[in-house]
Enzyme design. Structure first.
Site, PDB file in Angstrom:
ATOM      1  N   LYS A  44     -28.174  47.550  69.676  1.00 54.73           N
ATOM      2  CA  LYS A  44     -28.558  47.720  68.352  1.00 54.73           C
ATOM      3  C   LYS A  44     -28.226  46.759  67.562  1.00 54.73           C
ATOM      4  CE  LYS A  44     -24.274  50.109  66.524  1.00 54.73           C
ATOM      5  NZ  LYS A  44     -24.198  49.069  65.352  1.00 54.73           N
ATOM      6  N   ASP A  45     -27.592  45.649  67.858  1.00 54.25           N
ATOM      7  CA  ASP A  45     -27.372  44.566  66.988  1.00 54.25           C
ATOM      8  C   ASP A  45     -28.451  43.381  67.465  1.00 54.25           C
ATOM      9  OD1 ASP A  45     -25.099  45.556  65.916  1.00 54.25           O
ATOM     10  OD2 ASP A  45     -23.639  44.702  67.382  1.00 54.25           O
ATOM     11  N   SER A  65     -24.519  50.120  56.894  1.00 55.15           N
ATOM     12  CA  SER A  65     -25.756  50.363  57.455  1.00 55.15           C
ATOM     13  C   SER A  65     -27.037  51.000  56.405  1.00 55.15           C
ATOM     14  CB  SER A  65     -25.793  51.356  58.667  1.00 55.15           C
ATOM     15  OG  SER A  65     -27.057  51.838  58.877  1.00 55.15           O
ATOM     16  N   ARG A  85     -29.612  52.329  57.018  1.00 51.33           N
ATOM     17  CA  ARG A  85     -30.233  53.254  57.619  1.00 51.33           C
ATOM     18  C   ARG A  85     -29.223  54.762  57.491  1.00 51.33           C
ATOM     19  NH1 ARG A  85     -28.642  55.948  61.967  1.00 51.33           N
ATOM     20  NH2 ARG A  85     -27.345  54.377  62.616  1.00 51.33           N
ATOM     21  N   ARG A  86     -28.010  54.311  57.618  1.00 60.73           N
ATOM     22  CA  ARG A  86     -27.051  55.373  57.544  1.00 60.73           C
ATOM     23  C   ARG A  86     -27.001  55.760  55.899  1.00 60.73           C
ATOM     24  NH1 ARG A  86     -22.940  52.700  61.627  1.00 60.73           N
ATOM     25  NH2 ARG A  86     -23.783  53.466  63.336  1.00 60.73           N
ATOM     26  N   ARG A  88     -17.584  46.991  55.367  1.00 60.89           N
ATOM     27  CA  ARG A  88     -17.898  46.011  56.743  1.00 60.89           C
ATOM     28  C   ARG A  88     -16.724  45.904  57.298  1.00 60.89           C
ATOM     29  NH1 ARG A  88     -21.265  41.707  56.756  1.00 60.89           N
ATOM     30  NH2 ARG A  88     -20.278  41.890  59.214  1.00 60.89           N
ATOM     31  N   ARG A 126     -12.198  49.251  59.423  1.00 64.22           N
ATOM     32  CA  ARG A 126     -12.985  50.568  58.649  1.00 64.22           C
ATOM     33  C   ARG A 126     -12.100  51.525  58.539  1.00 64.22           C
ATOM     34  NH1 ARG A 126     -19.520  49.700  59.503  1.00 64.22           N
ATOM     35  NH2 ARG A 126     -19.551  47.778  60.364  1.00 64.22           N
ATOM     36  N   CYS A 145     -31.911  44.429  59.489  1.00 68.04           N
ATOM     37  CA  CYS A 145     -31.108  45.224  58.544  1.00 68.04           C
ATOM     38  C   CYS A 145     -31.681  45.396  57.023  1.00 68.04           C
ATOM     39  CB  CYS A 145     -29.681  44.341  58.297  1.00 68.04           C
ATOM     40  SG  CYS A 145     -28.838  44.337  60.040  1.00 68.04           S
TER      41      CYS A 145
END
Length: 316
Positions: free
Chosen positions: A90-91, A136, A138-139, A156, A162, A248
């Site tokens: 995904k990166d 993210s 998207r999130r 981040r 986190r 991103c």
């Protein structure tokens, strides 16, 4: 007796990256017909710090996008300093680098987004105005589509960082990839999951990509490590990513599943505030990598045509 390495494997230096790469390293060594206990001698890990690892104070879009997690590693691969690289798929940007190819994709871990909170059991149970941590877009968009009252906090850092921020009260909840938590043995922190059939995960989420120089493709060990059902699914997802020119900067999800010989694909894009969602779903019988990729492109192009200039979101 000194053993000459047969392969040098490049990876980022985070705990998760080293854990993932160590798992791949042992399987490469086994596929080479060697003793996995000698993995570090036969296929040593080469730790490479990326710009994405060094930048912790802002979204990746503000610094250059996804390639910040891959560029230094890919440059080392092109220079011959390493022989293969291991990435979280995904990166990786949608377009492959000239001279480099994805040579194997092992079986995917849980692709879902996980909800973590010390005090609340699910996203729905968060109180009005609660602080939700994620980096993210998207999130962020998907969470706001469900709960527009939430205060999304840019969070981040690696998984441990986190989690420490969550425990310190910097936010009331976190959204993280379940795959990373599972690989690190931290599944106990998961309180709930976001349903990926309602809110599509990141293209390739939960999958690892093994990358090599194109001239080195098709070694026997690569065939042994590749999991073709996973490869088909992520190829469809990345076709959508490619069509949507997603990075991103865009809130884009793609979720493919394979049941028997039928591939199902769900693609969506969202405005950063979650108020607008563009979605497409379809199935494909007896997929190949080429047809799966084209299916993803077709759905992505359909969304792109419908959304127009509203698709690209720089910030939330």
């Amino acid at each position: 007796m000194h053993m000459t390495p047969r392969l040098n494997i490049g990876t980022r230096g985070s705990k998760l990256a080293r854990t993932q790469c160590g798992w791949v390293q042992r399987r490469i060594v086994e596929a080479l017909g060697e003793d996995p206990a000698q993995a570090e001698a036969i296929a040593p890990l080469v730790i490479i710090t990326t710009l994405g690892d060094r930048i912790q104070d802002r979204r990746l879009i503000e610094a250059g996008g996804k390639q910040l997690f891959t560029k230094e590693i890919e440059d080392a691969l092109l220079r011959g300093e390493i022989d293969v690289a291991v990435h979280s798929l995904k990166d990786m940007p949608a377009d492959e680098i000239p001279g480099l190819s994805i040579c194997a994709i092992p079986e995917r871990e849980d692709p879902r987004d996980a909800f973590l909170s010390p005090n609340f059991a699910s996203l729905a149970e968060l109180p009005h105005g609660a602080r939700l941590g994620t980096a993210s877009l998207r999130r962020q968009a998907q969470a706001l589509a469900q709960r527009p009252d939430l205060d999304v906090v840019m969070t981040r850092g690696n998984v441990d960082t986190r989690l420490a921020k969550l425990q310190a009260g910097d936010c009331d909840a976190l959204l993280l990839a379940a795959a990373g938590l599972n690989r690190l043995g931290l599944s106990a922190h998961i309180r709930d999951y976001i349903d990926p059939d309602l809110y599509a995960t990141a293209p390739g989420q939960g999958a690892l990509a093994i990358q090599c120089r194109t001239e080195d493709l098709n070694a026997d060990w690569m065939q042994k490590l590749n999991h073709e059902p996973t490869h088909l699914c992520v190829t469809a997802e990345r076709g959508a990513l490619e069509a949507l020119e997603a990075s991103c900067r865009t809130a884009v999800g793609a979720r493919a599943t394979l049941s028997g010989d039928t591939l199902s694909l769900f693609v969506e894009a969202l405005s950063a505030d979650g108020k607008t969602r563009w979605q497409r779903r379809t199935t494909l019988h007896a997929p190949t990598r080429d047809t799966a990729h084209q299916l993803g492109r077709d759905l992505g192009e359909a969304i792109k045509a419908e959304a127009g200039p509203d698709l690209i979101q720089i910030s939330g």
